[in-house]
Every structure is written in structure tokens, then in C-alpha cells.
Scaffold this motif. Structure first.
Motif, PDB file in Angstrom:
ATOM      1  N   THR A  27       0.835  -1.208   0.000  1.00  0.00           N
ATOM      2  CA  THR A  27       0.000   0.000   0.000  1.00  0.00           C
ATOM      3  C   THR A  27       0.867   1.254   0.000  1.00  0.00           C
ATOM      4  OG1 THR A  27      -0.149  -0.052   2.421  1.00  0.00           O
ATOM      5  CG2 THR A  27      -1.925  -1.130   1.169  1.00  0.00           C
ATOM      6  N   ASN A  54      -3.737   8.475  18.552  1.00  0.00           N
ATOM      7  CA  ASN A  54      -3.994   7.917  17.221  1.00  0.00           C
ATOM      8  C   ASN A  54      -3.279   6.563  17.102  1.00  0.00           C
ATOM      9  OD1 ASN A  54      -4.417   7.439  14.532  1.00  0.00           O
ATOM     10  ND2 ASN A  54      -3.833   9.483  13.855  1.00  0.00           N
ATOM     11  N   PRO A  55      -4.043   5.457  17.218  1.00  0.00           N
ATOM     12  CA  PRO A  55      -3.427   4.128  17.339  1.00  0.00           C
ATOM     13  C   PRO A  55      -2.751   3.631  16.063  1.00  0.00           C
ATOM     14  CG  PRO A  55      -5.818   3.951  17.198  1.00  0.00           C
ATOM     15  CD  PRO A  55      -5.507   5.414  17.263  1.00  0.00           C
ATOM     16  N   LEU A  56      -1.883   2.627  16.229  1.00  0.00           N
ATOM     17  CA  LEU A  56      -1.083   2.088  15.125  1.00  0.00           C
ATOM     18  C   LEU A  56      -1.646   0.752  14.648  1.00  0.00           C
ATOM     19  CD1 LEU A  56       2.472   2.680  16.670  1.00  0.00           C
ATOM     20  CD2 LEU A  56       1.063   4.269  15.324  1.00  0.00           C
ATOM     21  N   ILE A  57      -1.278   0.367  13.414  1.00  0.00           N
ATOM     22  CA  ILE A  57      -1.670  -0.948  12.887  1.00  0.00           C
ATOM     23  C   ILE A  57      -0.572  -1.959  13.208  1.00  0.00           C
ATOM     24  CG2 ILE A  57      -2.180  -2.273  10.801  1.00  0.00           C
ATOM     25  CD1 ILE A  57      -3.253   0.296   9.526  1.00  0.00           C
ATOM     26  N   VAL A  92     -10.098  -4.119  12.550  1.00  0.00           N
ATOM     27  CA  VAL A  92     -10.052  -3.591  13.917  1.00  0.00           C
ATOM     28  C   VAL A  92     -10.889  -4.525  14.779  1.00  0.00           C
ATOM     29  CG1 VAL A  92     -10.679  -1.656  15.405  1.00  0.00           C
ATOM     30  CG2 VAL A  92      -9.672  -1.218  13.159  1.00  0.00           C
ATOM     31  N   ILE A 174      -9.918  -0.150   5.989  1.00  0.00           N
ATOM     32  CA  ILE A 174     -10.056  -0.556   7.404  1.00  0.00           C
ATOM     33  C   ILE A 174     -11.508  -0.916   7.711  1.00  0.00           C
ATOM     34  CG2 ILE A 174      -9.694   0.088   9.810  1.00  0.00           C
ATOM     35  CD1 ILE A 174      -7.589   2.051   8.985  1.00  0.00           C
ATOM     36  N   ARG A 186     -12.197   3.205   7.022  1.00  0.00           N
ATOM     37  CA  ARG A 186     -11.387   3.980   6.076  1.00  0.00           C
ATOM     38  C   ARG A 186     -11.463   3.343   4.700  1.00  0.00           C
ATOM     39  NH1 ARG A 186      -4.937   4.580   6.962  1.00  0.00           N
ATOM     40  NH2 ARG A 186      -4.958   2.400   6.297  1.00  0.00           N
TER      41      ARG A 186
HETATM   42  O1  TXA Z   1      -1.889   0.556   4.325  1.00  0.00           O
HETATM   43  C1  TXA Z   1      -1.792   0.821   5.525  1.00  0.00           C
HETATM   44  O2  TXA Z   1      -2.706   0.609   6.325  1.00  0.00           O
HETATM   45  C2  TXA Z   1      -0.457   1.435   5.993  1.00  0.00           C
HETATM   46  C3  TXA Z   1       0.652   0.395   5.860  1.00  0.00           C
HETATM   47  C4  TXA Z   1       1.979   0.893   6.387  1.00  0.00           C
HETATM   48  O3  TXA Z   1       0.250  -0.784   6.487  1.00  0.00           O
HETATM   49  N1  TXA Z   1      -0.577   1.903   7.335  1.00  0.00           N
HETATM   50  C5  TXA Z   1      -1.319   2.991   7.676  1.00  0.00           C
HETATM   51  O4  TXA Z   1      -1.221   3.320   9.006  1.00  0.00           O
HETATM   52  O5  TXA Z   1      -1.985   3.615   6.887  1.00  0.00           O
HETATM   53  P1  TXA Z   1      -1.707   4.716   9.608  1.00  0.00           P
HETATM   54  O6  TXA Z   1      -1.295   4.674  11.028  1.00  0.00           O
HETATM   55  O7  TXA Z   1      -1.149   5.820   8.809  1.00  0.00           O
HETATM   56  O8  TXA Z   1      -3.245   4.624   9.527  1.00  0.00           O
HETATM   57  C6  TXA Z   1      -3.902   3.687  10.341  1.00  0.00           C
HETATM   58  C7  TXA Z   1      -5.265   4.161  10.679  1.00  0.00           C
HETATM   59  C8  TXA Z   1      -5.268   5.415  11.509  1.00  0.00           C
HETATM   60  O9  TXA Z   1      -6.242   6.271  10.972  1.00  0.00           O
HETATM   61  C9  TXA Z   1      -5.676   4.944  12.872  1.00  0.00           C
HETATM   62  O10 TXA Z   1      -6.384   5.899  13.574  1.00  0.00           O
HETATM   63  C10 TXA Z   1      -6.530   3.728  12.543  1.00  0.00           C
HETATM   64  O11 TXA Z   1      -5.873   3.148  11.462  1.00  0.00           O
HETATM   65  N2  TXA Z   1      -6.578   2.781  13.654  1.00  0.00           N
HETATM   66  C11 TXA Z   1      -5.555   2.093  14.181  1.00  0.00           C
HETATM   67  N3  TXA Z   1      -5.963   1.379  15.239  1.00  0.00           N
HETATM   68  C12 TXA Z   1      -7.281   1.586  15.363  1.00  0.00           C
HETATM   69  C13 TXA Z   1      -8.271   1.145  16.268  1.00  0.00           C
HETATM   70  N4  TXA Z   1      -7.984   0.307  17.275  1.00  0.00           N
HETATM   71  N5  TXA Z   1      -9.528   1.581  16.096  1.00  0.00           N
HETATM   72  C14 TXA Z   1      -9.824   2.422  15.086  1.00  0.00           C
HETATM   73  N6  TXA Z   1      -8.925   2.899  14.206  1.00  0.00           N
HETATM   74  C15 TXA Z   1      -7.674   2.492  14.340  1.00  0.00           C
END
Ligand code: TXA
Ligand code: MG
Length: 317
Positions: A27, A54-57, A92, A174, A186
Motif C-alpha cells: 500500500t 492515534n493508534p497504530l496498525i 479492527v 479498514i 477507512r
Molecule cells: O496501508 C496501511 O494501512 C499502511 C501500511 C503501512 O500498512 N498503514 C497505515 O497506518 O496507513 P496509519 O497509522 O497511517 O493509519 C492507520 C489508521 C489510523 O487512521 C488509525 O487511527 C486507525 O488506522 N486505527 C488504528 N488502530 C485503530 C483502532 N484500534 N480503532 C480504530 N482505528 C484504528
């Protein structure tokens, strides 16, 4: 520092000593660290200037690891995982007790996916822990789809594992759950229609409500620094562009026009997947050209075109 795909051992060593590293995915590039290392996770937030709420994946290597991370795996989530992993789908789910609060920003859910990139899958296989990785861009900037983009943002403060250009080109789709009901948090590399073919109708998280759950749904996100305007037809903006250095981003069509300093055509043949793959690269190029403004034309609002338009809207808030 740029690491080639044959330098995996160096990447492993960096992650094992609680440091962070940029990794390729299908991605966008991610900014990766050991999910169990407070030091590494804190460094990710600090480098990105990302708010701690803002949580991580969490990125896994194989399906069997899911149970290490989540407490519940609803049946529709399992169906989606089996169909799309490795691939650009993030689920999630209710989190298990092992997952540190810093990774999930204190939420009782955790975002997980298995990325589809040979270099990163090989890396994950060599690691005794999963890695957390947000996109490797500073907060509110365009996500990187090449090692060069990452290097442009972080210079020598960050090692980058080079896996070439990202094939999908925008972030993962997402999906979360309320009980058994799937909710789209998302838009991303897999279209809503493709998800619905498998599990039936999916509710889209209403944008106003979305912010606390998926800050990726924040209005201003993925933004160029050049003022960018969105339109259905660039001709309608002609009155604004006289005497200005203007860049045009368009889905398809001609790449020559004396009214524009530069034109980015996302897909000469009008293919939505190709256009998606080229979107961020085109925005990066336009943003580096010191233009007075960028005009972006919407893609056809169907399939991946909906995801492209979502990103363009956020780029132009
Ligand atoms: O394609 C992708 O998803 C990329 C690649 C690197 O894997 N990662 C990515 O991560 O886009 P990031 O952190 O830029 O976006 C992740 C989104 C964020 O909007 C975050 O708020 C949401 O995922 N998220 C993470 N954990 C969550 C949770 N427990 N509940 C709701 N949203 C969550
Ligand atoms: Mg991001």
C-alpha cells in the motif's frame, strides 16, 4: 540510510535493538517498530509527530499469530482475512491482553493486517515479534509510496528498507465491528464493492463520528503543502489560473496543455487500479515543483475511484 532487500539481517538487527525502520508494503511505506518495545513505539510517534491518541496498525506474518493479538475474531472478519490476507485490508478487533496500550492508544481494540510485500513478509518471518507501522510520513503529509519519498521526509534520521514502488499506492481499507456488524472505517486499496461481494452490505462510519475511532478519517490528511483545489472539470477553474504556475492532476486524458506548467495523468488508459497506484507519486511530484497551485480533477465515483476521491478531498481541505 537505504537498505537493499538483500540486507534483511541489518533490518532485523535495527528492530531487535528497539529502533525503528521504514518498511515497504503493497500500500504505502510504513514506519515500523517492535509492538512490545515501549522505546520503539514512542519513537514512531515522536518521528511522525503523531498525537498519542492515534493508534497504530499491527503487522503480522501469518494468520496463526492473530490469536496472540486479538480476543475475538468475528466470523465475517475471518472470512475477510481468509480472502484478502496477505493484502491491503486492516481489521479492527477486540484486543488481547498482550497488546501494549501505547500501540492501541488505550483503546480496547487493535488494528491488524498481513501485508502483501515479499521483502516485508521475509522480514516479519525473521522476527520474534509483530511490528507496529503507521504510514512513514510526518503527520498530515502525503503517504510515501517509494523509498525516495520516505528519504525525502526523514533524510538520514531513518533507515529505509527499499522494496521498490508500492503496487497498490494508497492505504489499506479498514473494517471494524460492532458485535458482528462490519463497519468501514477507512476507504482504501480494496473497494467497498469488493468487500460487499464477500460479506454483504457494509455500513460506512459516518465522518463526524469517525474521528475518535479512526483518525485516518480526519478531514485534513494526506495533504500536499501546495494549495490544492478539487473539481469535476478543470476548465471551470480557468478563471483562477491566469498568470499562475498551475499543476493539473487528472484521472485520464491528455498530458499536454499550455495552460498548465505540468500535468499528471493518473492512468492514460482510464484504469482505476493504475490510477490509485500512481496517485501519491503524482501528488508528491506536483508538490515538489514550487507551483502556485494544484488543480485536481475527481476520478469516476465508482470502485477504487471512491477511494481516490476520498484522498483528493482530504488533500484539498
Ligand atoms: O496501508 C496501511 O494501512 C499502511 C501500511 C503501512 O500498512 N498503514 C497505515 O497506518 O496507513 P496509519 O497509522 O497511517 O493509519 C492507520 C489508521 C489510523 O487512521 C488509525 O487511527 C486507525 O488506522 N486505527 C488504528 N488502530 C485503530 C483502532 N484500534 N480503532 C480504530 N482505528 C484504528
Ligand atoms: Mg497515515
Amino acid at each position: 540510510m537505504l537498505l537493499g532487500p538483500d540486507e534483511l539481517e541489518k533490518a532485523v538487527a535495527i528492530l531487535k535493538k528497539n529502533d525503528v525502520l521504514a518498511i515497504p508494503t503493497e500500500t504505502v511505506y510504513g514506519l515500523a517498530g517492535n509492538i512490545y518495545s515501549e522505546e520503539a513505539i514512542a519513537k514512531i510517534f515522536e518521528l511522525k509527530k503523531r498525537p498519542l491518541n492515534n493508534p497504530l496498525i499491527v503487522h503480522l506474518h501469518k494468520m496463526e499469530q492473530v490469536h496472540e493479538i486479538v480476543a475475538e475474531f468475528p466470523s465475517k472478519a475471518k472470512l475477510l482475512a481468509e480472502q484478502f490476507w496477505p493484502g491491503p485490508l486492516t481489521l479492527v478487533l477486540k484486543k488481547g491482553n498482550n497488546v501494549p496500550d501505547l500501540v492501541t492508544a488505550g483503546k480496547d481494540t487493535v488494528a491488524i493486517r498481513i501485508p502483501d510485500h515479499p521483502v516485508t513478509l521475509a522480514l516479519l518471518e525473521k522476527l520474534p515479534f509483530p511490528i507496529a507501522a503507521p504510514s512513514a510520513n510526518p503527520f498530515n503529509r502525503i503517504s510515501p509510496t517509494s523509498a525516495e519519498h520516505v528519504h525525502g521526509y526523514f533524510q538520514n534520521t531513518l533507515a529505509v528498507l527499499d522494496g521498490g514502488a508500492c503496487k497498490k499506492g494508497i492505504e489499506s481499507t479498514i473494517i471494524g465491528f460492532e458485535g458482528e456488524e462490519p463497519i468501514l472505517y477507512r476507504l482504501g486499496s480494496i473497494s467497498k464493492e469488493t468487500i460487499e461481494e464477500l460479506i454483504g452490505e457494509v455500513r460506512v462510519q459516518n465522518k463526524a463520528k469517525a474521528a475518535p475511532n479512526a483518525p485516518g478519517m480526519l478531514k485534513k490528511h494526506y495533504a500536499p503543502t501546495t494549495k490544492t483545489y478539487l473539481t469535476d472539470n478543470a476548465q471551470e477553474m480557468a478563471y483562477m489560473t491566469e498568470g499562475k504556475k498551475v499543476g493539473l492532476l487528472r484521472f485520464t486524458g491528455r498530458s499536454e496543455d499550455p495552460n498548465y506548467r505540468h500535468i499528471e495523468v493518473l492512468s492514460p488508459s482510464g484504469d482505476l487500479a493504475e490510477a490509485t497506484a500512481n496517485l501519491y507519486g503524482a501528488l508528491h511530484r506536483l508538490d515538489s515543483m514550487k507551483l502556485d497551485m494544484i488543480i485536481a480533477e475527481r476520478a469516476p465515483h465508482i470502485g477504487l475511484g471512491v477511494s481516490i476521491n476520498d484522498r483528493l478531498e482530504r488533500a484539498t481541505q
